[in-house]
Design a protein around this motif. Structure first.
Motif, PDB file in Angstrom:
ATOM      1  N   VAL A  13       1.067  -1.259   0.046  1.00 62.03           N
ATOM      2  CA  VAL A  13      -0.047  -0.034   0.091  1.00 62.03           C
ATOM      3  C   VAL A  13       0.944   1.363  -0.142  1.00 62.03           C
ATOM      4  O   VAL A  13       1.962   1.213   0.450  1.00 62.03           O
ATOM      5  CB  VAL A  13      -1.086   0.107   1.018  1.00 62.03           C
ATOM      6  N   PRO A  14       0.340   2.277  -0.518  1.00 58.14           N
ATOM      7  CA  PRO A  14       1.337   3.578  -0.660  1.00 58.14           C
ATOM      8  C   PRO A  14       1.573   4.152   0.749  1.00 58.14           C
ATOM      9  O   PRO A  14       0.961   4.080   1.547  1.00 58.14           O
ATOM     10  CB  PRO A  14       0.624   4.553  -1.290  1.00 58.14           C
ATOM     11  N   ARG A  15       2.937   4.671   0.684  1.00 57.10           N
ATOM     12  CA  ARG A  15       3.392   5.466   1.943  1.00 57.10           C
ATOM     13  C   ARG A  15       2.473   6.807   1.825  1.00 57.10           C
ATOM     14  O   ARG A  15       2.510   7.294   0.521  1.00 57.10           O
ATOM     15  CB  ARG A  15       4.743   5.595   1.696  1.00 57.10           C
ATOM     16  N   PRO A  22       3.604   2.457   5.868  1.00 52.92           N
ATOM     17  CA  PRO A  22       2.085   2.473   6.020  1.00 52.92           C
ATOM     18  C   PRO A  22       1.855   1.992   7.436  1.00 52.92           C
ATOM     19  O   PRO A  22       2.580   0.909   8.025  1.00 52.92           O
ATOM     20  CB  PRO A  22       1.646   1.844   4.851  1.00 52.92           C
ATOM     21  N   GLU A  23       0.958   2.386   8.121  1.00 52.96           N
ATOM     22  CA  GLU A  23       0.398   1.830   9.555  1.00 52.96           C
ATOM     23  C   GLU A  23       0.125   0.280   9.301  1.00 52.96           C
ATOM     24  O   GLU A  23       0.248  -0.579  10.326  1.00 52.96           O
ATOM     25  CB  GLU A  23      -0.730   2.602  10.080  1.00 52.96           C
ATOM     26  N   THR A 284      12.350   0.649  -1.473  1.00 51.46           N
ATOM     27  CA  THR A 284      11.415  -0.137  -1.930  1.00 51.46           C
ATOM     28  C   THR A 284      10.690  -0.824  -0.924  1.00 51.46           C
ATOM     29  O   THR A 284      11.531  -1.251   0.094  1.00 51.46           O
ATOM     30  CB  THR A 284      11.377  -1.258  -3.368  1.00 51.46           C
ATOM     31  N   ASP A 285       9.320  -1.324  -0.661  1.00 51.10           N
ATOM     32  CA  ASP A 285       9.027  -1.701   0.454  1.00 51.10           C
ATOM     33  C   ASP A 285       9.111  -3.426   0.513  1.00 51.10           C
ATOM     34  O   ASP A 285       9.017  -3.894   1.365  1.00 51.10           O
ATOM     35  CB  ASP A 285       7.224  -1.573   0.392  1.00 51.10           C
ATOM     36  N   MET A 315       9.879  -3.749   6.783  1.00 48.91           N
ATOM     37  CA  MET A 315       9.762  -4.130   8.000  1.00 48.91           C
ATOM     38  C   MET A 315      10.824  -4.946   8.414  1.00 48.91           C
ATOM     39  O   MET A 315      11.167  -5.003   9.679  1.00 48.91           O
ATOM     40  CB  MET A 315       8.355  -4.619   7.795  1.00 48.91           C
ATOM     41  N   VAL A 316      11.560  -5.579   7.765  1.00 50.05           N
ATOM     42  CA  VAL A 316      12.732  -6.449   8.166  1.00 50.05           C
ATOM     43  C   VAL A 316      13.908  -5.601   8.741  1.00 50.05           C
ATOM     44  O   VAL A 316      14.091  -5.883   9.784  1.00 50.05           O
ATOM     45  CB  VAL A 316      13.359  -7.002   6.913  1.00 50.05           C
ATOM     46  N   ASN A 317      13.891  -4.310   7.989  1.00 55.16           N
ATOM     47  CA  ASN A 317      14.827  -3.232   8.445  1.00 55.16           C
ATOM     48  C   ASN A 317      14.460  -2.863   9.977  1.00 55.16           C
ATOM     49  O   ASN A 317      15.363  -2.261  10.492  1.00 55.16           O
ATOM     50  CB  ASN A 317      14.788  -2.237   7.566  1.00 55.16           C
TER      51      ASN A 317
END
Lengths: 399, 83
Positions: A13-15, A22-23, A284-285, A315-317
């Motif tokens: 989903v877009p930032r 994103p939440e 990039t996500d 998220m890994v980061n």
């Protein structure tokens, strides 16, 4: 660990904030390191948000990067195009991947990248000169972030920079199109252009990667078409990533004035700061998209043959078992445990060149333009709405 | 010994399981995967950030990690052979 297969949220989903995931990503990763998400085409795939799990999976030879297979997850409509599916190197598995990679490796060694430092500094200084002469306002995307990797990659690969308008538009066309047909058309144009360049180098080898690799075509190791494909992958990978990352980093520093001050004063070494920007922003996500050739057991979960896997670099980061206060931007953190460049055999070949360009870009910008600041309210900045790289449409600055 | 078309070349297995590890510093990209994977065997030098081998003939129990490091190295600069 329980995985609720009935609730597979949308991904990506877009930032809305350039430097924050994103939440919904936070909610997904709070459930555990492995979750199911739903892609735009309704397909359900595994989303990996744990650092250990990401490393472990990307080390597994049962993961395939072969994009020509229907099992390979299509992350956006335009990536279904043939031009995005049949990619050498990034879309290949061993042994063919290793053959192609071996040809390029010597071009991207740490020593080679470092040897380019003075030239990169010269190019960056030239762009600052131009901005200062034309300013006091500038769009940092057009005047700085795009030309830096464009100049560097065209010199390195051996593509005439006078054609930069074409190849910038074509690489952006492949990566940021909304429809498969646009990606197809941009990919075909780029392949034709680079194919002509490869032909020219066959008779008259130029001073670049293409010129240095034509003897492999003459020796029959690879075909002229493969060399064309390799140069295309280099141009796309080199341009889209770095040109998106430079403005994201600048805006993140603007939004954290105390961090920017520590950066400008030299209190934190530029290399350390860039590593945190890479961790925090990820560009990039998702750092890696794969499909699984055979069942894999991990953390009491079985990932089945044919399943798709997406490793979320963002998220890994921010895995709290690796980084304390992972959502805090701290340029002095000094932890290189991030997957922004991926992991394993496909890990970014140009990572040293990327780091060098980012270091030079940020350091030179703030050193040579004191008082640099946003020319519009932060809220007015817009994220690009197409493509899979996180990028700003424009970044108006003044001084 | 056969080689799977899509898999890495297996390490030859002599009786004692000892191996000799080499790394090409000229082509190293300093990605650091070897240091993460087999820290007892690989290190980065402080000056250049390039790979250095701490144990050229590591003990047999390091073998799996060394083999994984060889396979993962994005620059393909690690080689492993029987000691």
């Amino acid at each position: 660990m329980s995985v609720d297969l009935e609730d597979a949220p949308s991904f990506p989903v877009p930032r809305t904030v350039p430097y924050q995931p994103p939440e919904s990503y936070r909610q997904i990763s709070s459930r555990g390191p492995l979750n199911k998400v739903t892609l735009w085409d309704k397909r359900r795939v595994w989303l990996v948000t744990g650092y250990a799990q990401g490393r472990r999976l990307l080390s597994d030879p049962k993961l395939s990067a072969d994009r020509t297979r229907q099992e390979y997850p299509t992350m956006a409509p335009h990536l279904g195009a043939q031009a995005a599916r049949k990619l050498v190197l990034v879309g290949e598995d061993p042994p063919i991947h290793d053959i192609h990679r071996r040809l390029l490796n010597p071009e991207f060694s740490l020593k080679k990248a470092r040897a380019l430092a003075p030239r990169i500094q010269e190019l960056v200084d030239g762009l600052i000169d131009d901005m200062l002469a034309a300013g006091p306002t500038a769009d940092l995307v057009q005047s700085y972030a795009l030309p830096i990797p464009s100049l560097v990659m065209s010199e390195l690969v051996g593509v005439p920079y006078e054609d930069h308008k074409f190849f910038q538009a074509a690489t952006a066309g492949v990566m940021q199109a909304r429809e498969p047909a646009e990606t197809e058309a941009a990919g075909a144009q780029l392949a034709q252009y680079l194919g002509t360049l490869v032909e020219r180098n066959l008779t008259e080898p130029g001073d670049g990667v293409i010129g240095r690799l034509v003897h492999y075509v003459q020796a029959g190791t690879i075909t002229a078409a493969e060399l064309t494909q390799l140069s295309m992958v280099l141009m796309i990978a080199g341009l889209e990533t770095t040109s998106s990352m430079i403005p994201l980093g600048v805006v993140t520093l603007f939004a954290h004035p105390e961090q920017l001050a520590a950066f400008i004063s030299g209190e934190v070494p530029v290399q350390t700061a860039v590593e945190e920007l890479l961790r925090y922003l990820a560009v990039t996500d998702f750092a890696a998209v794969r499909w699984v050739t055979d069942d894999i057991e991990i953390d009491d979960v079985v990932i089945r043959a044919g399943d798709g896997i997406v490793v979320s670099s963002t998220m890994v980061n921010r895995d709290e078992s690796v980084h304390a206060d992972p959502h805090v931007f701290d340029i002095s953190r000094g932890n290189r445990q991030h997957l922004t460049f991926g992991y394993g055999i496909h890990q970014c070949l140009g990572q040293n060149l990327a780091r060098l360009q980012l270091e030079t870009a940020y350091r030179t910008l703030f050193a040579r333009i004191p008082g640099l600041r946003l020319a519009v309210p932060f809220e007015d900045l817009r994220m690009r709405s197409s493509g899979t790289m996180q990028g700003l449409e424009s970044l108006p600055v003044t001084w | 010994m056969t080689r799977a078309a899509d898999g890495p070349a297996p390490v030859p297995s002599p009786d004692n399981g000892r191996i000799r590890v080499r790394a090409d510093r000229e082509r190293c990209i300093g990605a650091g995967l070897c240091v993460l994977t087999a820290p007892e065997v690989f290190e980065h030098d402080d000056d250049e950030g390039l790979v250095i081998i701490l144990e050229a003939t590591p003990a047999a129990h390091h073998r799996d990690n060394v083999e994984l490091a060889r396979r993962l190295c994005p620059a393909g600069v690690i080689s492993v052979e029987p000691a």
